[in-house]
Design a protein around this motif. Structure first.
Motif, short mmCIF file in Angstrom:
data_model
loop_
_atom_site.label_atom_id
_atom_site.label_comp_id
_atom_site.label_asym_id
_atom_site.label_seq_id
_atom_site.Cartn_x
_atom_site.Cartn_y
_atom_site.Cartn_z
N MET A 127 0.83 -1.20 0.00
CA MET A 127 0.00 0.00 0.00
C MET A 127 0.87 1.25 0.00
O MET A 127 0.54 2.25 -0.65
CB MET A 127 -0.93 -0.02 1.22
N THR A 128 1.96 1.21 0.71
CA THR A 128 2.88 2.34 0.73
C THR A 128 3.49 2.58 -0.64
O THR A 128 3.67 3.73 -1.08
CB THR A 128 4.00 2.10 1.76
N PHE A 137 -3.23 5.17 5.35
CA PHE A 137 -3.40 3.73 5.59
C PHE A 137 -4.11 3.49 6.93
O PHE A 137 -4.93 2.57 7.04
CB PHE A 137 -2.06 3.01 5.58
N ARG A 138 -3.82 4.30 7.93
CA ARG A 138 -4.51 4.15 9.23
C ARG A 138 -6.01 4.40 9.05
O ARG A 138 -6.84 3.71 9.66
CB ARG A 138 -3.92 5.11 10.25
N ARG A 139 -6.35 5.36 8.23
CA ARG A 139 -7.77 5.64 7.99
C ARG A 139 -8.43 4.47 7.26
O ARG A 139 -9.55 4.06 7.60
CB ARG A 139 -7.92 6.91 7.14
N HIS A 178 -10.19 5.76 -0.91
CA HIS A 178 -10.52 6.57 0.27
C HIS A 178 -12.02 6.62 0.50
O HIS A 178 -12.48 6.59 1.65
CB HIS A 178 -9.98 7.99 0.08
N ARG A 179 -12.77 6.70 -0.57
CA ARG A 179 -14.22 6.79 -0.41
C ARG A 179 -14.82 5.46 0.01
O ARG A 179 -15.80 5.43 0.77
CB ARG A 179 -14.85 7.25 -1.73
N ARG A 180 -14.26 4.37 -0.50
CA ARG A 180 -14.81 3.05 -0.17
C ARG A 180 -13.68 2.05 0.06
O ARG A 180 -13.38 1.20 -0.79
CB ARG A 180 -15.70 2.57 -1.32
#
Length: 330
Positions: A127-128, A137-139, A178-180
């Motif tokens: 992911m990074t 990523f925490r979110r 981010h949205r889903r």
């Protein structure tokens, strides 16, 4: 030397022991074989039998043909509870080092307890590499804890699907996730692709603008919402047309959104279904904070607006429009 014959007779009548034929020089005549001393007690009962043979003792037992077994060398085995405890602690420290609450993750995603630390690190690194920061990523992990236990081999097909089949622009990929975030925990074959085909089948061509719907179940969520509008009086064609015009309808709850707003629309507002067909966005507005107050204001002033005008205007615009129309009537 002739064969010696020995007869033993036990009787139940007199319980006596006799030797009918016994040679004093017999090889059995020894202190160890003093049969005369074995006379039984009076009135004892024994079975009658006779032995007519030359007695001999076996020299030794027969040998067996068993093959000796060789035991494997004993090697020390690590203490499993201590090993698991060490791995658990190492995993906890790693997740906390990247800002994730391990206990909270366990509550929302119990399989993390048995997940491999190497797999978790590989997912975070992947992911990074796609440009997601630690905060981002925490979110994502907070909204979709399953991402922590998803392997890279499970995530790569999701990104490939979004880029190639849904036609999401590479620059929009982060925004879509981010949205889903739950998209990353869905199976392409079992969930994402069937939902894509269904949305396209009802006429939603630009699914890349509605990617948040791809993680929803066709059978459990999408079809039941269309059927609800058919049950309240819309034809199948009109119901599908409403969802095609406003796909966000699929996100709303039947019990928490559709039913109370539809009942108010019919009973209190007394409007025609045709207005809902042309303006399905009605269901996106708050019943308590927008629909009811503005409808009541119009009733008090004796004015009426089409649904789009009634609901889409800002509060100031709505008040001004009401006053202008009220003045013209008066």
């Amino acid at each position: 030397m002739h064969q010696q014959t020995i007869h033993f007779l036990f009787t139940t009548s007199n319980s006596s022991f006799t030797s009918s034929s016994f040679h004093p020089k017999s090889r059995f005549h020894s202190p160890h074989y003093d049969f005369a001393s074995l006379s039984s007690p009076k009135n004892a009962h024994f079975p009658i039998f006779s032995l007519n043979a030359t007695l001999s003792l076996p020299l030794k037992l027969p040998r067996t043909s068993e093959v000796p077994t060789i035991s494997p060398p004993i090697r020390p085995v690590p203490h499993q509870p201590n090993l698991r405890r060490s791995q658990f602690r190492e995993k906890m420290l790693y997740l906390e080092s990247i800002g994730l609450d391990f206990l909270s993750l366990i509550n929302h995603n119990p399989p993390i307890v048995s997940a491999s630390l190497s797999d978790i690190k590989s997912t975070v690194d992947y992911m990074t590499s796609l440009g997601f920061t630690a905060i981002e990523f925490r979110r994502i992990a907070g909204m979709c804890p399953e991402i922590i236990t998803s392997r890279v081999s499970d995530i790569v097909p999701v990104f490939t699907f979004l880029l190639r089949e849904v036609c999401v622009n590479g620059s929009d990929l982060k925004r879509v996730i981010h949205r889903r975030p739950r998209l990353l925990a869905c199976s392409v074959k079992q969930r994402l692709r069937p939902t894509l085909y269904f949305l396209q089948s009802i006429g939603i061509s630009e699914v890349n603008k509605h990617t948040y719907l791809l993680s929803t179940s066709v059978e459990e969520k999408l079809i039941p919402r269309i059927e609800y509008f058919e049950n309240i009086g819309f034809s199948h064609r009109d119901a599908v047309s409403m969802f095609r015009r406003f796909p966000q309808l699929f996100n709303y709850s039947v019990e928490g959104n559709f039913e109370p707003k539809f009942n108010y629309f019919v009973v209190e507002m007394g409007r025609d279904l045709k207005e809902l067909k042309e303006f399905p966005h009605y269901f996106s507005f708050s019943l308590e904070n927008r629909i009811k107050p503005r409808h009541q204001c119009c009733v008090d002033k004796g004015v009426c607006f089409p649904l789009p005008v009634l609901l889409k205007m800002s509060e100031a615009q709505f008040r001004d429009r009401v006053e202008v129309l009220f003045s013209s009537i008066g």
